[in-house]
Design a protein around this motif. Structure first.
Motif, mmCIF file in Angstrom:
data_model
loop_
_atom_site.group_PDB
_atom_site.id
_atom_site.type_symbol
_atom_site.label_atom_id
_atom_site.label_comp_id
_atom_site.label_asym_id
_atom_site.label_seq_id
_atom_site.Cartn_x
_atom_site.Cartn_y
_atom_site.Cartn_z
ATOM 1 N N LEU A 195 33.263 -27.593 -22.009
ATOM 2 C CA LEU A 195 34.318 -28.398 -22.615
ATOM 3 C C LEU A 195 34.320 -29.788 -22.229
ATOM 4 O O LEU A 195 34.992 -30.683 -22.438
ATOM 5 C CB LEU A 195 35.759 -27.677 -22.581
ATOM 6 N N ASN A 196 33.285 -29.682 -20.838
ATOM 7 C CA ASN A 196 33.004 -31.326 -20.477
ATOM 8 C C ASN A 196 34.351 -31.902 -19.972
ATOM 9 O O ASN A 196 34.847 -32.959 -20.315
ATOM 10 C CB ASN A 196 32.298 -32.158 -21.431
ATOM 11 N N HIS A 240 37.233 -35.622 -14.580
ATOM 12 C CA HIS A 240 38.122 -35.599 -13.400
ATOM 13 C C HIS A 240 38.906 -34.310 -13.309
ATOM 14 O O HIS A 240 40.156 -34.344 -13.020
ATOM 15 C CB HIS A 240 38.773 -36.754 -13.407
ATOM 16 N N GLY A 241 38.447 -33.121 -13.625
ATOM 17 C CA GLY A 241 38.998 -31.995 -13.510
ATOM 18 C C GLY A 241 40.041 -31.469 -14.728
ATOM 19 O O GLY A 241 40.616 -30.385 -14.580
ATOM 20 N N THR A 242 40.187 -32.210 -15.749
ATOM 21 C CA THR A 242 41.001 -31.921 -17.019
ATOM 22 C C THR A 242 40.215 -32.250 -18.124
ATOM 23 O O THR A 242 39.066 -32.811 -18.423
ATOM 24 C CB THR A 242 42.312 -32.597 -16.926
ATOM 25 N N ILE A 243 40.791 -31.358 -19.046
ATOM 26 C CA ILE A 243 40.450 -31.771 -20.703
ATOM 27 C C ILE A 243 41.730 -32.159 -21.398
ATOM 28 O O ILE A 243 42.628 -31.890 -20.952
ATOM 29 C CB ILE A 243 39.584 -30.648 -21.241
ATOM 30 N N SER A 244 41.465 -32.570 -22.465
ATOM 31 C CA SER A 244 42.535 -32.956 -23.193
ATOM 32 C C SER A 244 43.226 -31.642 -24.111
ATOM 33 O O SER A 244 42.495 -30.855 -24.448
ATOM 34 C CB SER A 244 42.410 -34.068 -24.225
ATOM 35 N N ARG A 245 44.587 -31.881 -24.471
ATOM 36 C CA ARG A 245 44.911 -30.665 -25.013
ATOM 37 C C ARG A 245 44.564 -30.526 -26.292
ATOM 38 O O ARG A 245 44.057 -29.357 -27.012
ATOM 39 C CB ARG A 245 46.548 -31.089 -25.146
ATOM 40 N N ASP A 246 44.180 -31.763 -27.124
ATOM 41 C CA ASP A 246 43.523 -31.927 -28.299
ATOM 42 C C ASP A 246 42.089 -31.174 -28.468
ATOM 43 O O ASP A 246 41.874 -30.587 -29.177
ATOM 44 C CB ASP A 246 43.401 -33.128 -28.877
ATOM 45 N N ARG A 247 41.291 -31.434 -27.206
ATOM 46 C CA ARG A 247 40.185 -30.649 -27.004
ATOM 47 C C ARG A 247 40.229 -29.417 -26.712
ATOM 48 O O ARG A 247 39.257 -28.590 -27.758
ATOM 49 C CB ARG A 247 39.444 -31.279 -25.663
ATOM 50 N N LEU A 248 41.149 -28.812 -26.243
ATOM 51 C CA LEU A 248 41.376 -27.255 -25.905
ATOM 52 C C LEU A 248 41.615 -26.768 -27.574
ATOM 53 O O LEU A 248 41.223 -25.659 -27.814
ATOM 54 C CB LEU A 248 42.383 -27.006 -25.218
ATOM 55 N N GLU A 249 42.813 -27.308 -27.925
ATOM 56 C CA GLU A 249 43.165 -26.796 -29.500
ATOM 57 C C GLU A 249 41.922 -26.826 -30.300
ATOM 58 O O GLU A 249 41.637 -25.821 -31.257
ATOM 59 C CB GLU A 249 44.069 -27.742 -29.972
#
Length: 406
Positions: free
Chosen positions: A328-329, A332-341
């Motif tokens: 999911l690339n 800085h240790g996070t992904i966006s909520r949209d990317r996860l959905e």
């Protein structure tokens, strides 16, 4: 609002350059006075003494004012004073050994030298390098009229000064024109000497600063010089990259003693995981920046795998979750909520109405069971429950969503 126009920016930039050069000259004079360097030594190191002192300080043994003899070759390469030739490993070792015997008697690989002794040893390398530059210049200036842009680029390449990216290539051409001080259209001998010295230092500093920033971003700041030294020691051919097998061996060596043999051979730091990271990111040849990236990916994989296992997730499933997260690339240790959905929707479509699959080494498992009609509502309810209104997702909450779905 205060805004600089181009002319104001140019003046400020020039003033900063002048201040930087002034600081460099002050440090140069301080080093000369401290070590009582004569005029010939000052002339020889006019454009490299401060950089040499910085490298000496970086490789200084803890609690001492010395560096190990084994680091001399690395320091020389960082300064660009070891030619790139076939059979370089043997030449390098024999030559450093010869230099040690000539300059200071009784040294071995475990011995240490102070700054002045190191300067004595490396000065011979620098003089030989100047002779080599003279030979290269004479080779391309057979008519004794100077070097055109094309010939100058060829001569620089033979001096091991080559642009690695397009921006560097453009900058290199601009610098050649700038060093043509008399505007003749050709670079004469003196101009070429100044050009090679400046460009080597400029490109090296630029690349090193970029690598240092990357190390800071990746949490590898404290290990930077150690990693750099290990990389250069293994780059026998001086190609600025390492083959995959050598990288996997280097990774094992770096973490030897920190993890069990089983973790090194089968866990997050295993050669297989290094191979997976390289394949996922299409890395065929590992330069220093790629090595830093691989180490960062391995450190994150290890930390995330431990979080999974502390949550009671078995090793195979933990590795699967970690690889999904890496794919999911995260930035800085996070992904966006949209990317996860979008990921959840995509995996739902790929696996059919039965649910999203998580593939581990023992086959696949359904992450959740829903019908096609209630899938969207269930997914949104789950995200709301875990994330609330947050738009960023860190691994711990990603794991909670995936486990809840399971």
């Amino acid at each position: 609002r205060d805004v600089f126009d181009f002319e104001q920016f140019r003046r400020v930039f020039r003033r900063l350059q002048e201040r930087t050069e002034c600081n460099r000259m002050e440090r140069f004079d301080e080093i000369v006075d401290t070590h009582e360097l004569d005029e010939s030594m000052q002339e020889l190191w006019e454009h490299g003494l401060v950089e040499l002192r910085d490298l000496f300080d970086a490789y200084t043994e803890a609690g001492t004012s010395t560096v190990k003899v084994s680091h001399l070759a690395t320091i020389a390469r960082e300064l660009g004073h070891l030619p790139k030739r076939s059979g370089n490993e043997r030449m390098l070792n024999d030559y450093i050994k010869e230099l040690r015997q000539d300059a200071i008697a009784g040294l071995d690989e475990d011995s240490a030298v102070d700054f002045r002794s190191m300067l004595q040893i490396l000065s011979r390398l620098r003089r030989l390098e100047e002779s080599r530059i003279q030979e290269i210049y004479d080779k391309y200036d057979q008519d004794c009229v100077g070097l055109t842009l094309e010939l100058c680029l060829k001569a620089l390449e033979e001096c091991d000064i080559v642009a690695q990216v397009k921006d560097e290539a453009k900058e290199l051409e601009a610098l050649i024109e700038e060093f043509d001080e008399d505007g003749s259209g050709e670079v004469d001998q003196q101009e070429f000497f100044h050009l090679t010295s400046f460009v080597r230092r400029h490109l090296h500093k630029k690349r090193l600063e970029a690598a240092r920033k990357m190390a800071n971003d990746y949490g590898l700041k404290e290990d930077f010089h150690m990693l750099r030294a290990l990389f250069l020691e293994r780059d026998d051919a001086q190609n600025a990259w390492l083959p995959p097998d050598q990288v996997r061996g280097l990774v094992m060596e770096l973490r030897h003693g920190q993890f069990s043999e089983d973790e090194l051979r089968h866990g997050a730091w295993s050669p297989q995981e290094v191979k997976v990271i390289m394949e996922e990111n299409h890395i065929e040849k590992v330069d220093f920046s790629a090595l830093l990236f691989i180490l960062k990916e391995l450190d994150e994989f290890k930390a995330n795998a431990e979080l999974c296992q502390n949550s009671g997730i078995q090793q195979d499933s933990a590795a699967a979750f970690c690889r999904i997260w890496r794919a999911l690339n995260p930035q800085h240790g996070t992904i966006s909520r949209d990317r996860l959905e979008k990921f959840l929707v995509q995996r739902r479509q790929e696996s059919g109405a039965g649910g999203v699959e998580c593939v581990g080494s023992h086959g696949s498992k359904k992450l959740y069971q829903t019908t096609k009609t209630d899938m969207g509502a269930a997914r949104k309810d789950m995200l709301e429950m875990v994330l609330g209104n947050d738009t960023k997702v860190e691994f711990k909450r990603f794991l909670g969503i995936m486990r809840g779905a399971w």
